[in-house]
Design an enzyme around this catalytic site. Sequence first.
Site, mmCIF file in Angstrom:
data_model
loop_
_atom_site.group_PDB
_atom_site.id
_atom_site.type_symbol
_atom_site.label_atom_id
_atom_site.label_comp_id
_atom_site.label_asym_id
_atom_site.label_seq_id
_atom_site.Cartn_x
_atom_site.Cartn_y
_atom_site.Cartn_z
ATOM 1 N N THR A 125 0.792 -1.101 -0.035
ATOM 2 C CA THR A 125 0.116 -0.369 -0.181
ATOM 3 C C THR A 125 0.831 1.314 -0.103
ATOM 4 O O THR A 125 2.023 1.340 0.348
ATOM 5 C CB THR A 125 -1.117 -0.256 1.700
ATOM 6 O OG1 THR A 125 -1.659 1.033 1.470
ATOM 7 C CG2 THR A 125 -0.049 -0.386 2.581
ATOM 8 N N ASP A 126 0.239 2.546 0.138
ATOM 9 C CA ASP A 126 1.294 3.895 -0.608
ATOM 10 C C ASP A 126 0.925 3.905 0.554
ATOM 11 O O ASP A 126 1.592 4.789 1.635
ATOM 12 C CB ASP A 126 0.616 4.557 -1.123
ATOM 13 C CG ASP A 126 -1.383 5.028 -1.054
ATOM 14 O OD1 ASP A 126 -1.986 4.484 0.404
ATOM 15 O OD2 ASP A 126 -1.639 5.942 -2.019
ATOM 16 N N GLU A 127 0.068 3.685 2.113
ATOM 17 C CA GLU A 127 0.185 4.726 3.377
ATOM 18 C C GLU A 127 1.454 3.774 3.743
ATOM 19 O O GLU A 127 1.518 4.667 4.980
ATOM 20 C CB GLU A 127 -0.972 3.698 3.957
ATOM 21 C CG GLU A 127 -2.450 3.605 3.370
ATOM 22 C CD GLU A 127 -3.516 3.335 4.292
ATOM 23 O OE1 GLU A 127 -3.327 3.635 5.234
ATOM 24 O OE2 GLU A 127 -4.455 2.798 3.392
ATOM 25 N N TYR A 167 -1.543 -0.817 11.155
ATOM 26 C CA TYR A 167 -1.661 -1.187 9.550
ATOM 27 C C TYR A 167 -0.893 -0.847 8.925
ATOM 28 O O TYR A 167 -0.087 -1.224 8.061
ATOM 29 C CB TYR A 167 -3.081 -0.735 8.840
ATOM 30 C CG TYR A 167 -3.225 -0.986 7.445
ATOM 31 C CD1 TYR A 167 -3.589 -2.156 6.822
ATOM 32 C CD2 TYR A 167 -3.236 0.085 6.543
ATOM 33 C CE1 TYR A 167 -3.427 -2.859 4.913
ATOM 34 C CE2 TYR A 167 -3.070 -0.243 5.172
ATOM 35 C CZ TYR A 167 -3.578 -1.580 5.165
ATOM 36 O OH TYR A 167 -3.676 -1.798 3.232
ATOM 37 N N LYS A 214 2.382 -3.273 7.558
ATOM 38 C CA LYS A 214 2.424 -3.681 6.138
ATOM 39 C C LYS A 214 3.363 -3.145 5.823
ATOM 40 O O LYS A 214 4.611 -3.654 5.025
ATOM 41 C CB LYS A 214 1.732 -3.154 5.234
ATOM 42 C CG LYS A 214 -0.022 -3.358 5.119
ATOM 43 C CD LYS A 214 -0.233 -4.410 4.689
ATOM 44 C CE LYS A 214 -0.102 -5.144 2.640
ATOM 45 N NZ LYS A 214 -0.087 -5.933 2.410
HETATM 46 P P1 NAD Z 1 -9.469 -7.664 2.328
HETATM 47 O O1 NAD Z 1 -9.474 -6.965 3.744
HETATM 48 O O2 NAD Z 1 -10.702 -7.036 1.198
HETATM 49 O O3 NAD Z 1 -9.606 -8.784 1.663
HETATM 50 C C1 NAD Z 1 -8.534 -9.604 2.333
HETATM 51 C C2 NAD Z 1 -8.435 -11.046 2.517
HETATM 52 O O4 NAD Z 1 -7.494 -11.701 2.822
HETATM 53 C C3 NAD Z 1 -9.910 -11.431 2.556
HETATM 54 O O5 NAD Z 1 -10.276 -12.598 2.066
HETATM 55 C C4 NAD Z 1 -9.483 -12.462 4.321
HETATM 56 O O6 NAD Z 1 -9.888 -13.609 4.472
HETATM 57 C C5 NAD Z 1 -7.639 -12.600 3.721
HETATM 58 N N1 NAD Z 1 -6.731 -12.760 4.903
HETATM 59 C C6 NAD Z 1 -6.932 -12.500 5.794
HETATM 60 N N2 NAD Z 1 -5.741 -12.922 6.450
HETATM 61 C C7 NAD Z 1 -4.927 -14.193 6.371
HETATM 62 C C8 NAD Z 1 -4.549 -15.038 6.860
HETATM 63 N N3 NAD Z 1 -3.991 -14.851 7.277
HETATM 64 N N4 NAD Z 1 -4.545 -15.931 5.319
HETATM 65 C C9 NAD Z 1 -4.882 -15.973 4.355
HETATM 66 N N5 NAD Z 1 -5.455 -15.116 4.117
HETATM 67 C C10 NAD Z 1 -6.092 -14.513 4.908
HETATM 68 O O7 NAD Z 1 -8.526 -6.373 1.497
HETATM 69 P P2 NAD Z 1 -7.840 -6.257 0.466
HETATM 70 O O8 NAD Z 1 -8.665 -4.496 0.072
HETATM 71 O O9 NAD Z 1 -8.501 -7.076 -1.038
HETATM 72 O O10 NAD Z 1 -6.547 -6.217 -0.180
HETATM 73 C C11 NAD Z 1 -5.793 -6.983 -0.197
HETATM 74 C C12 NAD Z 1 -4.200 -6.306 -0.177
HETATM 75 O O11 NAD Z 1 -3.662 -5.623 -1.275
HETATM 76 C C13 NAD Z 1 -3.663 -5.955 0.659
HETATM 77 O O12 NAD Z 1 -2.337 -6.870 0.949
HETATM 78 C C14 NAD Z 1 -3.854 -4.706 1.161
HETATM 79 O O13 NAD Z 1 -2.514 -4.752 1.714
HETATM 80 C C15 NAD Z 1 -3.082 -4.133 -0.142
HETATM 81 N N6 NAD Z 1 -3.763 -2.485 -0.473
HETATM 82 C C16 NAD Z 1 -4.936 -2.482 -0.343
HETATM 83 C C17 NAD Z 1 -5.929 -1.756 -1.132
HETATM 84 C C18 NAD Z 1 -7.119 -1.082 -1.166
HETATM 85 O O14 NAD Z 1 -7.774 0.335 -1.394
HETATM 86 N N7 NAD Z 1 -7.959 -2.235 -0.411
HETATM 87 C C19 NAD Z 1 -5.055 -0.436 -1.756
HETATM 88 C C20 NAD Z 1 -3.387 -0.831 -1.625
HETATM 89 C C21 NAD Z 1 -2.999 -1.508 -1.004
HETATM 90 P P1 TYD Z 2 -10.902 3.882 3.636
HETATM 91 O O1 TYD Z 2 -11.858 3.536 2.867
HETATM 92 O O2 TYD Z 2 -11.123 3.521 5.252
HETATM 93 O O3 TYD Z 2 -9.575 3.294 3.112
HETATM 94 P P2 TYD Z 2 -7.720 4.345 4.520
HETATM 95 O O4 TYD Z 2 -7.603 4.569 5.864
HETATM 96 O O5 TYD Z 2 -6.428 2.986 3.922
HETATM 97 O O6 TYD Z 2 -7.762 5.108 3.265
HETATM 98 O O7 TYD Z 2 -11.503 5.209 4.105
HETATM 99 C C1 TYD Z 2 -11.212 6.141 3.263
HETATM 100 C C2 TYD Z 2 -11.026 8.247 3.832
HETATM 101 O O8 TYD Z 2 -12.009 8.162 4.656
HETATM 102 C C3 TYD Z 2 -9.883 8.214 4.817
HETATM 103 O O9 TYD Z 2 -9.267 9.031 4.715
HETATM 104 C C4 TYD Z 2 -11.136 7.540 6.216
HETATM 105 C C5 TYD Z 2 -11.947 7.951 5.415
HETATM 106 N N1 TYD Z 2 -13.529 7.892 6.057
HETATM 107 C C6 TYD Z 2 -14.399 8.496 6.558
HETATM 108 O O10 TYD Z 2 -14.857 10.021 6.068
HETATM 109 N N2 TYD Z 2 -15.332 8.372 7.279
HETATM 110 C C7 TYD Z 2 -15.932 6.647 7.378
HETATM 111 O O11 TYD Z 2 -16.542 6.162 7.872
HETATM 112 C C8 TYD Z 2 -14.279 5.880 6.845
HETATM 113 C C9 TYD Z 2 -14.524 4.021 7.023
HETATM 114 C C10 TYD Z 2 -13.538 6.798 6.371
#
Ligand code: NAD
Ligand code: TYD
Length: 353
Positions: free
Chosen positions: A132-134, A158, A162
Amino acid sequence: MILVTGGAGFIGANFVLDWLATGDEPVVNLDKLTYAGNLENLRQAQGDARHVFVRGDIGDRPLIDALLLQHRPRAIVNFAAESHVDRSIHGPAEFIQTNVVGTFNLLEAVKAYWMQLPAGEQAAFRFLHVSTDEVYGSLGPDEPAFSETTPYAPNSPYSASKAASDHLVRAYHHTYGLPVLTTNCSNNYGPLQFPEKLVPLVIHNALEGKPLPIYGDGSNIRDWLYVGDHCSAIRRVLEAGRVGETYNIGGCNEKTNLEVVKTLCAILDDLHPDSPVVPHAGLITFVTDRPGHDRRYAIDAIKIERELGWKPSETFETGIRKTVAWYLANQDWVTHVTSGEYRSWVSENYALR
Ligand code: NAD
Ligand code: TYD
């Protein structure tokens, strides 16, 4: 074949479905099915012999060893993680367990497997770690976007977990020569996202006529990318990325949270003009901010564009419209995932705000 972890979650499931739709190569999908993992996300792959689903934990060494031995994947794509910042604030332990210890365990198993491969297979093998960019921390309003050389400065449990996993992946390349690739992507939105994250939460609450909670003053900025574009970037990095390199992935779509929520409200007004809560923006409610809330994320994605020719194909306007339409057309999915555990999370996170 390839082995995907976390392929029943939001991005992992989109990736697996796109993978099966765009090629012939089989995929083994290992997922623990936490609250965020859902087999319904993989309904389109049901009956497809190229998709093998295994319920399990990336922290389970004997299971990983057995899967690697049985399926002999040519690549691993590691999506499995605990992924929600607010949950990491309420309970960081699971984040350390899966994101740090789990990734370490996976790397150990993969290293042992990779070391005994014949030379040609060893050279072609890839371990792609999805991050992630975070990990880069928070930007001031005028600072340049995150590049691959921006120093890590994670601020939430989180992002710290990561960052730790990214460092382990890097070390396994540097020390043991494991052929790794790391991608650091901005905020994703799109179909199949669990409604704890901003975009699906707002759509879900708006349709139910419930308040749309905005943390703080709503001026925090995220760089939004449609999930299908993230998946195409990962495929491209897997195919042609240089071993040991990291690639930033982003949409060049910086928006404040308030802008995102207002856009969602306007689309819902358009698609649901007869709703009793039109205009949906009337539901916007400012609530207590998230502790340590990062102000701004922005991605400089020039490296992946120059080296690998990848660019997003959706604009924010086209992607967000598709996303709202998907949630409207898939209310059954929303109903299923917002039962039980979801309700207790909502009261834990929002009751005292
Ligand atoms: P998500 O929470 O929707 O899905 C995570 C999946 O991992 C779930 O299906 C869960 O059951 C599985 N999981 C959790 N713990 C596990 C374990 N110990 N063993 C096997 N499986 C396990 O997350 P997402 O949004 O799909 O993100 C996927 C990846 O992308 C993550 O690594 C996250 O850090 C990264 N990412 C997400 C975003 C975003 O905006 N959602 C952006 C950048 C990077
Ligand atoms: P989120 O979707 O949780 O992603 P991340 O924290 O990983 O960026 O949140 C996106 C942005 O929205 C973040 O700045 C937090 C804000 N947010 C709210 O303002 N209200 C909410 O109920 C949630 C879940 C997030």
